[in-house]
Design a protein around this motif. Structure first.
Motif, PDB file in Angstrom:
ATOM      1  N   SER A  30       0.618  -1.139  -0.037  1.00  0.00           N
ATOM      2  CA  SER A  30      -0.022   0.046   0.063  1.00  0.00           C
ATOM      3  C   SER A  30       0.875   1.109  -0.050  1.00  0.00           C
ATOM      4  N   ALA A  31       0.350   2.209  -0.735  1.00  0.00           N
ATOM      5  CA  ALA A  31       1.122   3.652  -0.914  1.00  0.00           C
ATOM      6  C   ALA A  31       1.068   4.065   0.794  1.00  0.00           C
ATOM      7  N   HIS A  32       1.838   4.750   0.845  1.00  0.00           N
ATOM      8  CA  HIS A  32       1.864   5.898   2.291  1.00  0.00           C
ATOM      9  C   HIS A  32       2.460   7.118   2.310  1.00  0.00           C
ATOM     10  N   VAL A  33       2.330   8.030   3.247  1.00  0.00           N
ATOM     11  CA  VAL A  33       2.564   9.329   2.971  1.00  0.00           C
ATOM     12  C   VAL A  33       4.093   9.581   2.984  1.00  0.00           C
ATOM     13  N   THR A  34       4.327  10.194   2.169  1.00  0.00           N
ATOM     14  CA  THR A  34       6.169  10.692   2.007  1.00  0.00           C
ATOM     15  C   THR A  34       6.504  11.814   1.913  1.00  0.00           C
ATOM     16  N   VAL A  35       7.692  12.461   2.053  1.00  0.00           N
ATOM     17  CA  VAL A  35       8.167  13.679   2.072  1.00  0.00           C
ATOM     18  C   VAL A  35       9.098  13.902   0.966  1.00  0.00           C
ATOM     19  N   ASN A  36       8.832  14.811   0.334  1.00  0.00           N
ATOM     20  CA  ASN A  36       9.748  14.900  -0.930  1.00  0.00           C
ATOM     21  C   ASN A  36      10.325  16.352  -1.277  1.00  0.00           C
ATOM     22  N   PRO A  37      11.662  16.560  -1.413  1.00  0.00           N
ATOM     23  CA  PRO A  37      12.581  15.340  -1.430  1.00  0.00           C
ATOM     24  C   PRO A  37      12.804  14.659  -0.152  1.00  0.00           C
ATOM     25  N   ALA A  38      13.506  13.548  -0.060  1.00  0.00           N
ATOM     26  CA  ALA A  38      13.573  12.497   0.954  1.00  0.00           C
ATOM     27  C   ALA A  38      15.007  12.872   1.595  1.00  0.00           C
ATOM     28  N   GLU A  39      15.825  13.744   1.208  1.00  0.00           N
ATOM     29  CA  GLU A  39      17.097  13.898   1.645  1.00  0.00           C
ATOM     30  C   GLU A  39      17.500  15.561   1.498  1.00  0.00           C
ATOM     31  N   ALA A  40      18.419  16.153   2.626  1.00  0.00           N
ATOM     32  CA  ALA A  40      18.546  17.449   2.569  1.00  0.00           C
ATOM     33  C   ALA A  40      19.892  17.789   3.313  1.00  0.00           C
ATOM     34  N   LYS A  41      20.562  18.921   3.363  1.00  0.00           N
ATOM     35  CA  LYS A  41      21.629  19.081   4.172  1.00  0.00           C
ATOM     36  C   LYS A  41      21.396  19.729   5.466  1.00  0.00           C
ATOM     37  N   GLN A  42      22.111  19.350   6.383  1.00  0.00           N
ATOM     38  CA  GLN A  42      21.942  20.018   7.761  1.00  0.00           C
ATOM     39  C   GLN A  42      22.479  21.622   7.709  1.00  0.00           C
ATOM     40  N   GLY A  43      21.492  22.336   8.553  1.00  0.00           N
ATOM     41  CA  GLY A  43      21.647  23.747   8.592  1.00  0.00           C
ATOM     42  C   GLY A  43      21.157  24.512   7.299  1.00  0.00           C
ATOM     43  N   GLY A  44      20.859  23.868   6.284  1.00  0.00           N
ATOM     44  CA  GLY A  44      20.365  24.433   5.267  1.00  0.00           C
ATOM     45  C   GLY A  44      18.713  24.795   5.238  1.00  0.00           C
ATOM     46  N   TYR A  45      18.374  25.387   4.356  1.00  0.00           N
ATOM     47  CA  TYR A  45      16.967  25.729   4.005  1.00  0.00           C
ATOM     48  C   TYR A  45      16.322  24.725   2.729  1.00  0.00           C
ATOM     49  N   GLY A  46      14.927  24.428   2.756  1.00  0.00           N
ATOM     50  CA  GLY A  46      14.597  23.560   1.883  1.00  0.00           C
ATOM     51  C   GLY A  46      12.965  23.859   1.608  1.00  0.00           C
ATOM     52  N   ARG A  47      12.346  23.348   0.394  1.00  0.00           N
ATOM     53  CA  ARG A  47      11.098  23.349   0.122  1.00  0.00           C
ATOM     54  C   ARG A  47      10.737  21.900  -0.117  1.00  0.00           C
ATOM     55  N   PHE A  48      10.004  21.384   0.821  1.00  0.00           N
ATOM     56  CA  PHE A  48       9.384  20.066   0.869  1.00  0.00           C
ATOM     57  C   PHE A  48       8.016  19.893   0.560  1.00  0.00           C
ATOM     58  N   ALA A  49       7.702  18.638   0.249  1.00  0.00           N
ATOM     59  CA  ALA A  49       6.294  18.406   0.085  1.00  0.00           C
ATOM     60  C   ALA A  49       5.850  17.121   0.552  1.00  0.00           C
ATOM     61  N   PHE A  50       4.731  17.018   1.585  1.00  0.00           N
ATOM     62  CA  PHE A  50       4.141  16.126   2.123  1.00  0.00           C
ATOM     63  C   PHE A  50       3.173  15.424   0.989  1.00  0.00           C
ATOM     64  N   ARG A  51       3.556  14.428   0.489  1.00  0.00           N
ATOM     65  CA  ARG A  51       2.536  13.724  -0.608  1.00  0.00           C
ATOM     66  C   ARG A  51       1.771  12.764   0.054  1.00  0.00           C
ATOM     67  N   VAL A  52       0.407  12.968  -0.095  1.00  0.00           N
ATOM     68  CA  VAL A  52      -0.686  12.076   0.475  1.00  0.00           C
ATOM     69  C   VAL A  52      -1.576  11.439  -0.413  1.00  0.00           C
ATOM     70  N   PRO A  53      -1.164  10.252  -0.546  1.00  0.00           N
ATOM     71  CA  PRO A  53      -2.198   9.480  -1.571  1.00  0.00           C
ATOM     72  C   PRO A  53      -3.626   8.837  -0.909  1.00  0.00           C
ATOM     73  N   ASN A  54      -4.583   8.722  -1.768  1.00  0.00           N
ATOM     74  CA  ASN A  54      -5.994   8.403  -1.127  1.00  0.00           C
ATOM     75  C   ASN A  54      -5.866   6.792  -1.065  1.00  0.00           C
ATOM     76  N   GLU A  55      -6.088   5.871  -0.124  1.00  0.00           N
ATOM     77  CA  GLU A  55      -6.324   4.595  -0.335  1.00  0.00           C
ATOM     78  C   GLU A  55      -7.690   4.082  -0.096  1.00  0.00           C
ATOM     79  N   SER A  56      -8.446   4.894  -0.059  1.00  0.00           N
ATOM     80  CA  SER A  56      -9.881   4.428  -0.078  1.00  0.00           C
ATOM     81  C   SER A  56     -10.697   4.320  -1.259  1.00  0.00           C
ATOM     82  N   ASP A  57     -11.388   3.389  -1.635  1.00  0.00           N
ATOM     83  CA  ASP A  57     -12.035   3.254  -2.587  1.00  0.00           C
ATOM     84  C   ASP A  57     -13.405   3.843  -2.497  1.00  0.00           C
ATOM     85  N   THR A  58     -13.844   4.487  -1.562  1.00  0.00           N
ATOM     86  CA  THR A  58     -15.105   5.134  -1.441  1.00  0.00           C
ATOM     87  C   THR A  58     -15.112   6.381  -0.797  1.00  0.00           C
ATOM     88  N   ALA A  59     -14.056   6.775   0.213  1.00  0.00           N
ATOM     89  CA  ALA A  59     -14.005   7.988   0.788  1.00  0.00           C
ATOM     90  C   ALA A  59     -12.839   8.859   0.592  1.00  0.00           C
TER      91      ALA A  59
END
Length: 242
Positions: A30-59
């Motif tokens: 099953s798919a699950h929630v991920t953060v993208n990109p999944a790697e970054a540098k300590q002390g830096g700034y970054g733009r990240f996206a929490f990717r949320v797939p829908n696993e329900s067939d009806t809701a």
């Protein structure tokens, strides 16, 4: 009369049915929630996206709660507007304070909650990304974000299990951002090419000076030869008539 034995068709069909049942029960992961990109540098700034797939067939997914790790606070967290969703930001006290650009911050974001508008949300078969800007990223190996995904039928998927490196992925893994050490400053060896270039320039200047010196010497010798020839012509002169 010799009868040819027919293949054991019934047995083959039975084995195929068992295999199909086993594979059907296993199914795709099953798919699950991920953060993208999944790697970054300590002390830096970054733009990240929490990717949320829908696993329900009806809701539909109508609410997403992202909890930031308490052991790795971030001084600056900002969200990007997502059409059809509103976001609320919760903060907590931190001790010791977080230093950001010379300022001591005593609070850090602890939780982000996105809520879909009425009759909205992530429909079955779709996914949605929730962008976030964060930094400076903490001096730690990774950040684990525990996420709750609420559906319109009241069901909640809890992506809160912390994965263990080298072990099998848990059933409900939390998104993980891996942090690597910042690149070291340029070493003295990095300036070697520049030094070599300077040496080449010096060699070129020396060669040019030598060439000019040789040319001057040749010109001087040529002048002496011409002067000597002129002197000899003058000494000979025309002979006296008797």
């Amino acid at each position: 009369m010799i009868r040819l034995r027919r293949p054991a068709t019934a047995a083959a069909l039975t084995l195929a049915a068992v295999a199909t049942a086993v594979l059907g029960l296993a199914g795709p992961a099953s798919a699950h929630v991920t953060v993208n990109p999944a790697e970054a540098k300590q002390g830096g700034y970054g733009r990240f996206a929490f990717r949320v797939p829908n696993e329900s067939d009806t809701a539909s997914t109508t609410k997403v709660e992202v909890n930031l790790p308490e052991n790795a606070p971030v001084g600056s967290v900002s969200t990007m507007p997502v059409p059809g969703w509103t976001v609320t930001v919760e903060k907590r006290k931190v001790d010791p304070p977080i230093e950001v650009h010379g300022s001591q911050l005593t609070e850090a974001v602890s939780k982000l909650t996105w809520t879909a508008a009425p009759n909205g949300g992530v429909k079955p078969g779709e996914f949605q990304e929730f962008p976030v800007s964060m930094g400076p990223l903490p001096q730690t190996d990774r950040m684990v974000f525990k996420v709750l995904q609420t559906y319109s039928d009241g069901n909640i998927s809890r992506w809160i299990e912390e994965p263990t490196p080298g072990a099998e992925e848990p059933e409900n893994p939390a998104p993980v951002l891996t942090l690597t050490a910042a690149s070291a400053s340029a070493s003295p060896a990095a300036s070697a090419p520049a030094a070599a270039a300077d040496d080449d320039d010096d060699d070129a200047d020396t060669g040019a000076a030598t060439a000019l010196g040789v040319a001057g010497l040749v010109a001087g010798l040529a002048g002496l030869v011409l002067g000597g020839l002129a002197f000899l012509r003058t000494r000979r002169g025309p002979t006296a008539k008797s």
